[in-house]
Motif scaffolding. Structure first.
Motif, PDB file in Angstrom:
ATOM      1  N   UNK A  44       0.810  -1.227   0.000  1.00 41.23           N
ATOM      2  CA  UNK A  44       0.000   0.000   0.000  1.00 41.23           C
ATOM      3  C   UNK A  44       0.841   1.275   0.000  1.00 41.23           C
ATOM      4  N   UNK A  45       2.112   1.165   0.282  1.00 40.19           N
ATOM      5  CA  UNK A  45       3.002   2.332   0.251  1.00 40.19           C
ATOM      6  C   UNK A  45       3.544   2.632  -1.149  1.00 40.19           C
ATOM      7  N   UNK A  46       3.214   1.815  -2.128  1.00 42.57           N
ATOM      8  CA  UNK A  46       3.809   1.958  -3.452  1.00 42.57           C
ATOM      9  C   UNK A  46       2.843   2.431  -4.535  1.00 42.57           C
ATOM     10  N   UNK A  47       1.599   2.700  -4.190  1.00 45.24           N
ATOM     11  CA  UNK A  47       0.646   3.190  -5.176  1.00 45.24           C
ATOM     12  C   UNK A  47       0.495   2.203  -6.323  1.00 45.24           C
ATOM     13  N   UNK A  48       0.711   2.682  -7.557  1.00 44.57           N
ATOM     14  CA  UNK A  48       0.589   1.827  -8.739  1.00 44.57           C
ATOM     15  C   UNK A  48       1.865   1.050  -9.036  1.00 44.57           C
ATOM     16  N   UNK A  49       2.863   1.218  -8.201  1.00 43.24           N
ATOM     17  CA  UNK A  49       4.140   0.518  -8.382  1.00 43.24           C
ATOM     18  C   UNK A  49       4.221  -0.693  -7.457  1.00 43.24           C
ATOM     19  N   UNK A  50       5.280  -1.444  -7.628  1.00 44.18           N
ATOM     20  CA  UNK A  50       5.567  -2.585  -6.761  1.00 44.18           C
ATOM     21  C   UNK A  50       7.061  -2.834  -6.768  1.00 44.18           C
ATOM     22  N   UNK A  51       7.526  -3.592  -5.809  1.00 45.63           N
ATOM     23  CA  UNK A  51       8.921  -4.023  -5.796  1.00 45.63           C
ATOM     24  C   UNK A  51       9.025  -5.363  -6.509  1.00 45.63           C
ATOM     25  N   UNK A  52      10.046  -5.499  -7.337  1.00 46.87           N
ATOM     26  CA  UNK A  52      10.329  -6.769  -8.004  1.00 46.87           C
ATOM     27  C   UNK A  52      11.805  -7.064  -7.794  1.00 46.87           C
ATOM     28  N   UNK A  53      12.090  -8.246  -7.290  1.00 45.32           N
ATOM     29  CA  UNK A  53      13.476  -8.683  -7.112  1.00 45.32           C
ATOM     30  C   UNK A  53      13.892  -9.475  -8.347  1.00 45.32           C
ATOM     31  N   UNK A  54      15.103  -9.220  -8.828  1.00 44.69           N
ATOM     32  CA  UNK A  54      15.623  -9.924  -9.995  1.00 44.69           C
ATOM     33  C   UNK A  54      16.985 -10.501  -9.631  1.00 44.69           C
ATOM     34  N   UNK A  55      17.156 -11.797  -9.909  1.00 43.96           N
ATOM     35  CA  UNK A  55      18.407 -12.480  -9.599  1.00 43.96           C
ATOM     36  C   UNK A  55      18.962 -13.132 -10.860  1.00 43.96           C
ATOM     37  N   UNK A  56      20.186 -12.791 -11.201  1.00 45.93           N
ATOM     38  CA  UNK A  56      20.901 -13.400 -12.322  1.00 45.93           C
ATOM     39  C   UNK A  56      21.654 -14.592 -11.755  1.00 45.93           C
ATOM     40  N   UNK A  57      21.097 -15.758 -11.930  1.00 45.80           N
ATOM     41  CA  UNK A  57      21.671 -16.976 -11.361  1.00 45.80           C
ATOM     42  C   UNK A  57      23.012 -17.303 -12.014  1.00 45.80           C
ATOM     43  N   UNK A  58      23.950 -17.710 -11.204  1.00 48.38           N
ATOM     44  CA  UNK A  58      25.245 -18.148 -11.697  1.00 48.38           C
ATOM     45  C   UNK A  58      26.221 -17.045 -12.038  1.00 48.38           C
ATOM     46  N   UNK A  59      25.863 -15.800 -11.796  1.00 56.11           N
ATOM     47  CA  UNK A  59      26.764 -14.692 -12.090  1.00 56.11           C
ATOM     48  C   UNK A  59      27.446 -14.260 -10.790  1.00 56.11           C
ATOM     49  N   UNK A  60      28.758 -14.427 -10.691  1.00 55.46           N
ATOM     50  CA  UNK A  60      29.435 -14.077  -9.436  1.00 55.46           C
ATOM     51  C   UNK A  60      29.472 -12.581  -9.143  1.00 55.46           C
ATOM     52  N   UNK A  61      29.257 -11.742 -10.164  1.00 55.40           N
ATOM     53  CA  UNK A  61      29.225 -10.304  -9.936  1.00 55.40           C
ATOM     54  C   UNK A  61      27.950  -9.894  -9.193  1.00 55.40           C
ATOM     55  N   UNK A  62      26.858 -10.609  -9.454  1.00 52.45           N
ATOM     56  CA  UNK A  62      25.571 -10.331  -8.805  1.00 52.45           C
ATOM     57  C   UNK A  62      25.228 -11.521  -7.919  1.00 52.45           C
ATOM     58  N   UNK A  63      25.732 -11.534  -6.713  1.00 50.47           N
ATOM     59  CA  UNK A  63      25.597 -12.700  -5.842  1.00 50.47           C
ATOM     60  C   UNK A  63      24.221 -12.816  -5.205  1.00 50.47           C
ATOM     61  N   UNK A  64      23.406 -11.779  -5.316  1.00 47.37           N
ATOM     62  CA  UNK A  64      22.060 -11.830  -4.755  1.00 47.37           C
ATOM     63  C   UNK A  64      21.130 -11.017  -5.648  1.00 47.37           C
TER      64      UNK A  64
END
Length: 107
Positions: free
Chosen positions: A18-38
């Motif tokens: 309800x704090x985001x109005x018409x937006x939302x949070x989306x988490x994106x994970x690039x699996x297997x990439x050591x530069x992006x560990x989470x």
């Protein structure tokens, strides 16, 4: 390990939908990439087409890895379920809700 508060803790979460109005949070994970560990968190409109979400939000982030090639992206997952996205469908239409976790691999 559980934590026991020494007092009444009554503070609502700041990332409630309800704090985001018409937006939302989306988490994106690039699996297997050591530069992006989470996963990375992005604020996006719920009705943004998936293709636009990729080109305007995800690809610029992933492009910080000099080896990133969007044509090599494969194997999308929504949480742990396979996802075959339609670039024209909105995040909502694809079942991607607030604080959802999208994962992808590259070939």
């Amino acid at each position: 390990m559980p934590v026991k508060a020494l007092y009444d803790y009554d503070f609502p979460s700041a990332d409630r939908v309800e704090n985001f109005g018409d937006d939302q949070l989306v988490y994106v994970h690039w699996l297997g990439n050591p530069l992006f560990c989470s996963a990375a968190a992005f604020r996006a409109p719920r009705d943004i087409p998936f293709g636009t979400f990729l080109t305007e939000i995800v690809w610029p982030w992933a492009g910080s890895d000099p080896d990133f090639d969007p044509s090599q992206v494969a194997g999308w997952q929504l949480f742990d379920e396979q996802l075959t996205p339609d670039d024209g469908a909105s995040l909502t239409d694809l079942g991607i809700g607030h604080k959802a976790l999208l994962k992808f691999r590259t070939e």
